[in-house]
Design an enzyme around this catalytic site. Sequence first.
Site, PDB file in Angstrom:
ATOM      1  N   GLU A   3       0.938  -0.435  -5.010  1.00  0.00           N
ATOM      2  CA  GLU A   3      -0.015   0.619  -5.328  1.00  0.00           C
ATOM      3  C   GLU A   3       0.769   1.921  -5.417  1.00  0.00           C
ATOM      4  OE1 GLU A   3      -3.850   2.846  -3.298  1.00  0.00           O
ATOM      5  OE2 GLU A   3      -2.048   2.407  -2.153  1.00  0.00           O
TER       6      GLU A   3
ATOM      7  N   ASP B  23       0.819  -1.204   0.000  1.00  0.00           N
ATOM      8  CA  ASP B  23       0.000   0.000   0.000  1.00  0.00           C
ATOM      9  C   ASP B  23       0.858   1.261   0.000  1.00  0.00           C
ATOM     10  OD1 ASP B  23      -2.769   1.224   0.532  1.00  0.00           O
ATOM     11  OD2 ASP B  23      -1.584   2.040   2.196  1.00  0.00           O
TER      12      ASP B  23
END
Length: 531
Positions: A269, A205
């Site tokens: 990401e 993330d």
Amino acid sequence: MSGDATTLPWWKGAAIYQIYPRSFMDSNGDGIGDLPGITSRLGHVASLGVDAIWISPFFTSPMKDFGYDVSDYRDVDPIFGELADFDALVSRAHELGLKVLIDQVYSHTSDEHSWFVESRSSRENPKADWYVWADAKPDGSPPSNWQSVFGGPAWTWDARRGQYYLHNFLNSQPQMNLHNRDVQDAVLDVMRFWLDRGVDGFRIDALNFAMHDPELKDNPPAPATDKQRTRPFDFQLKINNQSHADIPAFIERIRALTDEYNGIFTVAEVGGDDADVEMKAFTAGETHLNSAYGFDFLYADKLTPGLVCAALAHWPDEEGLGWPSWAFENHDAPRALSRWCKPEDREAFARLKAALLACLRGNIILYQGEELGLTQVDIPFEQLHDPEAIANWPLTLSRDGARTPMPWEMCDCGGFGSETPWLPLGEDNIGRAVEAQDKDDHSLLNHTRAMIALRKAHPALHHGAVGACEVSGDLLTLERVADGERIRAVFNLGAEPATLGSAMSSGTTIAAINGASPETLPPFAALVMQL
């Protein structure tokens, strides 16, 4: 280059299914989905023909950002179950032929994490430098002008240390100092913990937030724009609070660890103004991550042929260049059918969208419920949970609207497992339940299964190069090539019928979507041909 299917790693060309644990299946009736609930429904996921699942955070957390504020990386939050439930999930997934990817959040923790509790206790403790701390300016103001993604300054004063700490998100999500080698070692140990439990990879993330400019230089203002700015964050070029040049060196350490295990897949990401440059740096060669995905489609107001060709053009089939992953939807972005088409066109557009996703070069990621055609649910303010939506109401579209529970059955609670789920399902979405679509040969669910099967059956679609990507008005023509196979697909992204020329006059039709033929494409139709 593309390679042969028999020699490629399992993840190259894979179809991955994202599961948001709170909203997938509730096994104990408390209104919140959990790990046993996921395990009980893995048969549905396997029936899609996907290769892997990606599970959003389920770790111990105060849930101020719903799991992306981790307070213990090595345990399961009680609302989701316990470690034994995770082990059972992995075992069942592997029995069904599904790989298991989990989220890892390395840029920040919860302020309730023991590392931060120790770090804030003094300026001399062993973890004093594990987070980003800085003195106030002489006038008492924050060390820099950096702004939080969720609104307001990215610095919060802490009286215990007499310093500010950095948080790029909520003030309860302090930024870790990944410039510190000890912090890197600690998060790599976390990764090893889950690898030893049998996971097959990680979605990492907000990786470009992992390191900041140690000199704490101010961010410059962003150029003027016609787009509405809803947050102070949008007024800056984010060049100093994120995207530091040392991040790829940390990624090399991640890759060295995952290479100790067999068949591990890593995907980052990456969002922001320089996402393309960073995604390439994070995935270059054989010493970095396997893949990255950005926001090309996730926040696009409209799906256009130009958008598709531009996204694919960033990732040509060249030696040393990374492998892309694509998602049209996820837990942070509004449902695509609510962004890309009128309500009356959703049924046809959903079928077109599934076909297009199956034809993209790279890995493809389906978000739970996408195979059912779920739409964005309008959540009233009093039922909001999303901290970003609450802070920026009503100008930020709530992420809660894309996080609503999965409808399994045609009943008021959708067969989710509890009479009062944590978010409403939405009346329209209940009508799209798995139960209603599973046995209907013409349903979107079965169409999605067919599109994934088509992708797997054809090397050109699964892992081939892009031979051509052409735009002609609302028409998108995409050619894929691999292992001696050439496939041409043409998509009508517009609401008017289109006549095809000689380009589709030869070859074998392998998929005709929404009444397509080699001569004509009705609105939102697609034709896939093997040449």
